[in-house]
Motif scaffolding. Structure first.
Motif, PDB file in Angstrom:
ATOM      1  N   UNK A  46       0.840  -1.206   0.000  1.00  0.00           N
ATOM      2  CA  UNK A  46       0.000   0.000   0.000  1.00  0.00           C
ATOM      3  C   UNK A  46       0.873   1.253   0.000  1.00  0.00           C
ATOM      4  N   UNK A  47       1.908   1.256   0.866  1.00  0.00           N
ATOM      5  CA  UNK A  47       2.805   2.412   0.912  1.00  0.00           C
ATOM      6  C   UNK A  47       3.519   2.591  -0.421  1.00  0.00           C
ATOM      7  N   UNK A  48       3.960   1.490  -1.031  1.00  0.00           N
ATOM      8  CA  UNK A  48       4.649   1.561  -2.317  1.00  0.00           C
ATOM      9  C   UNK A  48       3.775   2.174  -3.400  1.00  0.00           C
ATOM     10  N   UNK A  49       2.522   1.757  -3.443  1.00  0.00           N
ATOM     11  CA  UNK A  49       1.587   2.317  -4.429  1.00  0.00           C
ATOM     12  C   UNK A  49       1.348   3.800  -4.178  1.00  0.00           C
ATOM     13  N   UNK A  50       1.091   4.160  -2.920  1.00  0.00           N
ATOM     14  CA  UNK A  50       0.827   5.561  -2.592  1.00  0.00           C
ATOM     15  C   UNK A  50       2.042   6.430  -2.921  1.00  0.00           C
ATOM     16  N   UNK A  51       3.231   5.969  -2.509  1.00  0.00           N
ATOM     17  CA  UNK A  51       4.453   6.731  -2.750  1.00  0.00           C
ATOM     18  C   UNK A  51       4.678   6.930  -4.245  1.00  0.00           C
ATOM     19  N   UNK A  52       4.614   5.845  -5.014  1.00  0.00           N
ATOM     20  CA  UNK A  52       4.908   5.899  -6.449  1.00  0.00           C
ATOM     21  C   UNK A  52       3.940   6.813  -7.182  1.00  0.00           C
ATOM     22  N   UNK A  53       2.647   6.670  -6.900  1.00  0.00           N
ATOM     23  CA  UNK A  53       1.645   7.477  -7.595  1.00  0.00           C
ATOM     24  C   UNK A  53       1.747   8.940  -7.175  1.00  0.00           C
TER      25      UNK A  53
END
Length: 221
Positions: free
Chosen positions: A197-204
């Protein structure tokens, strides 16, 4: 040190340099968001920010670390890929933990190449011009990087390419973030969902933020 140990060592360096570059992206985005301010205020603050980055010895040291990290990240990615191909093994970017790898995991080489070409163009148009080009000055006698950026972002094709490269960066970050977490041993099943979840939020968030800036400047300044 055998081939497997060397590969793991390279993957660790890939992970560490990648995480450092992620940290840099956050700092860089925060600085660039000043371009969204009203024109007069944006020019003043962005030019002062640029002068601070170019004149502070601590920032200069960080810059050298950044350049070294970009080069090391690209070189180690190439070395790992070539080593795996020569050994007839599975390419580094392939994620064996899922039933099927994501398309961006299978095409990390292409995405990385797009980002590298973008960085070369980006450095040429802004960093090189700021350091060695004939720059105009603002009312305070500072190099007017703001005007240069606004002028470049008036080119529609440049904005389109920039946004497409941010899409490539987003997918590159997604895979790289998860891969680094596994390589460094923090991708535990207990924390896997939170990391994803953090990876998706950070990347986007990072890539959407960068993409917003040239679009905003092009249409509203």
């Amino acid at each position: 040190m055998n081939w497997m140990e060397r590969t793991l060592s390279r993957k660790n360096l890939m992970a560490l340099t990648g995480l450092f570059l992620c940290f840099f992206l956050v700092i860089h985005l925060l600085g660039n968001l000043q371009l969204l301010l009203p024109a007069g205020e944006a020019q003043l603050q962005f030019n002062a920010y640029s002068k601070l980055l170019s004149g502070n010895i601590f920032i200069k040291i960080i810059s050298f670390v950044l350049y070294a990290s970009i080069i090391a990240h690209a070189v180690y990615a190439l070395v790992i890929t070539l080593k795996n191909k020569r050994a007839g093994g599975t390419p580094y970017h392939y994620d064996q933990r899922g039933a099927a790898s994501k398309w961006y995991s299978r095409n990390m080489g292409i995405l990385g190449t797009i980002i590298l070409i973008f960085l070369i163009i980006h450095f040429k148009d802004f960093w090189y011009q700021y350091k060695f080009g004939q720059m105009p000055v603002d009312a305070h006698g500072q190099k007017d990087l703001y005007t240069l950026v606004v002028t470049v972002y008036q080119e529609g094709w440049y904005v389109a390419v920039y946004v497409l490269c941010m899409v490539a960066l987003c997918y590159h970050l997604l895979h790289g973030f998860f891969s680094a977490a596994r390589t460094l041993g923090v991708y535990h099943p207990r924390y896997a969902r939170g990391i994803r979840i953090f990876g998706w939020i950070f990347s986007i968030a990072i890539c959407a933020g960068f993409a917003l800036i040239p679009v905003y400047v092009h249409f509203l300044k």
